[in-house]
Design an enzyme around this catalytic site. Structure first.
Site, PDB file in Angstrom:
ATOM      1  N   GLY A  43       0.927  -1.376  -0.028  1.00 15.94           N
ATOM      2  CA  GLY A  43       0.154  -0.082  -0.088  1.00 15.94           C
ATOM      3  C   GLY A  43       0.825   1.396  -0.135  1.00 15.94           C
ATOM      4  N   GLU A  90       4.206   4.017   6.042  1.00 14.66           N
ATOM      5  CA  GLU A  90       2.993   3.113   5.916  1.00 14.66           C
ATOM      6  C   GLU A  90       1.959   3.954   5.212  1.00 14.66           C
ATOM      7  OE1 GLU A  90       1.575   0.516   5.850  1.00 14.66           O
ATOM      8  OE2 GLU A  90       0.866  -0.439   7.447  1.00 14.66           O
ATOM      9  N   ASP A  91       1.074   3.075   4.538  1.00 12.94           N
ATOM     10  CA  ASP A  91      -0.118   3.899   3.681  1.00 12.94           C
ATOM     11  C   ASP A  91      -1.194   4.513   4.837  1.00 12.94           C
ATOM     12  OD1 ASP A  91      -1.082   1.399   4.539  1.00 12.94           O
ATOM     13  OD2 ASP A  91      -1.663   0.992   2.591  1.00 12.94           O
ATOM     14  N   ASP A 136      -4.627   1.794  10.924  1.00 11.35           N
ATOM     15  CA  ASP A 136      -6.136   1.762  11.262  1.00 11.35           C
ATOM     16  C   ASP A 136      -5.977   0.979  12.702  1.00 11.35           C
ATOM     17  OD1 ASP A 136      -8.645   1.342  10.338  1.00 11.35           O
ATOM     18  OD2 ASP A 136      -8.265  -0.898   9.975  1.00 11.35           O
ATOM     19  N   GLY A 139      -3.759  -0.495  13.985  1.00 12.13           N
ATOM     20  CA  GLY A 139      -2.227  -0.601  14.469  1.00 12.13           C
ATOM     21  C   GLY A 139      -1.524  -1.675  14.707  1.00 12.13           C
ATOM     22  N   THR A 191      -0.658  -4.108  12.432  1.00 11.02           N
ATOM     23  CA  THR A 191       0.491  -4.039  11.412  1.00 11.02           C
ATOM     24  C   THR A 191       1.663  -3.323  11.973  1.00 11.02           C
ATOM     25  OG1 THR A 191      -1.275  -4.547   9.818  1.00 11.02           O
ATOM     26  CG2 THR A 191       1.055  -4.085   9.149  1.00 11.02           C
ATOM     27  N   LYS A 215      -6.435   6.494  11.094  1.00  9.47           N
ATOM     28  CA  LYS A 215      -7.952   6.475  11.583  1.00  9.47           C
ATOM     29  C   LYS A 215      -7.964   6.270  13.045  1.00  9.47           C
ATOM     30  CE  LYS A 215      -9.874   3.614   7.551  1.00  9.47           C
ATOM     31  NZ  LYS A 215     -10.188   2.334   7.065  1.00  9.47           N
ATOM     32  N   ARG A 230      -5.379   0.946  -6.942  1.00  8.78           N
ATOM     33  CA  ARG A 230      -4.004   1.253  -6.371  1.00  8.78           C
ATOM     34  C   ARG A 230      -3.675   2.537  -7.394  1.00  8.78           C
ATOM     35  NH1 ARG A 230      -2.022  -2.127  -2.526  1.00  8.78           N
ATOM     36  NH2 ARG A 230      -2.409  -4.198  -2.803  1.00  8.78           N
TER      37      ARG A 230
HETATM   38  P1  5GP Z   1      -4.010  -2.218  10.809  1.00 12.12           P
HETATM   39  O1  5GP Z   1      -3.007  -3.358  11.063  1.00 12.12           O
HETATM   40  O2  5GP Z   1      -3.467  -0.781  11.356  1.00 12.12           O
HETATM   41  O3  5GP Z   1      -5.296  -2.599  11.137  1.00 12.12           O
HETATM   42  O4  5GP Z   1      -4.053  -2.165   9.152  1.00 12.12           O
HETATM   43  C1  5GP Z   1      -3.172  -1.446   8.359  1.00 12.12           C
HETATM   44  C2  5GP Z   1      -3.350  -2.004   6.975  1.00 12.12           C
HETATM   45  O5  5GP Z   1      -4.465  -2.355   6.620  1.00 12.12           O
HETATM   46  C3  5GP Z   1      -2.905  -0.837   5.920  1.00 12.12           C
HETATM   47  O6  5GP Z   1      -1.522  -0.925   5.683  1.00 12.12           O
HETATM   48  C4  5GP Z   1      -3.874  -1.319   5.037  1.00 12.12           C
HETATM   49  O7  5GP Z   1      -3.285  -2.068   4.083  1.00 12.12           O
HETATM   50  C5  5GP Z   1      -5.109  -1.767   5.415  1.00 12.12           C
HETATM   51  N1  5GP Z   1      -6.318  -0.869   5.618  1.00 12.12           N
HETATM   52  C6  5GP Z   1      -6.442  -0.407   6.662  1.00 12.12           C
HETATM   53  N2  5GP Z   1      -7.602   0.809   6.477  1.00 12.12           N
HETATM   54  C7  5GP Z   1      -7.728   0.725   5.008  1.00 12.12           C
HETATM   55  C8  5GP Z   1      -8.539   1.415   4.398  1.00 12.12           C
HETATM   56  O8  5GP Z   1      -9.336   2.051   4.654  1.00 12.12           O
HETATM   57  N3  5GP Z   1      -8.523   1.350   2.853  1.00 12.12           N
HETATM   58  C9  5GP Z   1      -7.467   0.272   2.547  1.00 12.12           C
HETATM   59  N4  5GP Z   1      -7.379   0.230   0.991  1.00 12.12           N
HETATM   60  N5  5GP Z   1      -6.722  -0.422   3.141  1.00 12.12           N
HETATM   61  C10 5GP Z   1      -6.869  -0.360   4.479  1.00 12.12           C
END
Ligand code: 5GP
Length: 184
Positions: free
Chosen positions: A52, A106-107, A110, A112, A114, A138, A172
């Site tokens: 991402g 990181e993109d 969300d 956290g 990852t 977020k 993407r």
């Molecule tokens: P986390 O581990 O913080 O929940 O998730 C991080 C990863 O989830 C991001 O790097 C991304 O790949 C994916 N992700 C979380 N929210 C979104 C979103 O709104 N859109 C997309 N496309 N990917 C998301």
């Protein structure tokens, strides 16, 4: 003479523009300047999280006016639009970062989960410092607290695509960040 007709690509189904190309460009430039200011004279490695962050990192690294190295790590936890909660590391660093100053790019932050896992993986490589940069955050979805050193935009609980972010590998290549309607 009439002006030449501009061809404007139609928006894909269900995608609404959320952050325009101009907004992204301006903010990424600011983040690049901040990173450059904080790392002047230091050996710097930007580490992108696949897949991402690849578009964000491509723009960000050109906005950091310093000598630097680029590497990637891979992690996955999402199926469709939902996180499985289980983070799988799909790629580790290819170059040593011991003694170097690392910014993990990181993109989107969300839950956290990852980032938490990746910070542990990168710490094991013994960098001189480890900072975290995310284009989007977020906060309403956070399950673990990750203090960001560099943050692009804070957004609500919406599923976003474009500028590197996908939905089942699509979107993407959109040059903006859009909200995908009809999911969540
Ligand atoms: P986390 O581990 O913080 O929940 O998730 C991080 C990863 O989830 C991001 O790097 C991304 O790949 C994916 N992700 C979380 N929210 C979104 C979103 O709104 N859109 C997309 N496309 N990917 C998301």
């Amino acid at each position: 003479m009439p002006a030449p007709a501009m061809s404007v690509a139609p928006l894909p189904d269900r995608v609404e523009i959320f952050l325009s190309e101009g907004q992204l460009r301006d903010r990424v430039r600011e983040l690049g300047r901040q990173i450059a200011r904080d790392h002047a004279g230091l050996p710097l490695t930007l580490v992108g999280v696949l897949k991402g962050s690849f578009v964000f990192l491509a723009d960000l690294c050109r906005a950091v006016d310093l000598p630097l190295e680029v590497d990637f790590v891979g992690a996955t936890s999402y199926e469709g639009t939902t996180t499985t909660g289980e983070v799988r590391i799909t790629r580790d660093l290819q170059r040593p970062v011991e003694g170097r100053h690392v910014v993990l790019v990181e993109d989107i932050l969300d839950t956290g989960l990852t980032m938490r896992r990746l910070l542990d993986v990168l710490s094991a490589h013994r960098p001189a410092s480890l900072k975290v940069c995310a284009l989007l955050e977020k906060p309403s979805r956070a399950r673990v607290r990750i203090p960001l050193d560099y943050r692009g935009f804070v957004i609500g609980d919406e599923f976003v695509v474009g500028y590197g972010l996908d939905h089942e590998e699509r979107h993407r290549n959109l040059p903006y960040v859009g909200v995908l309607r009809g999911v969540r």
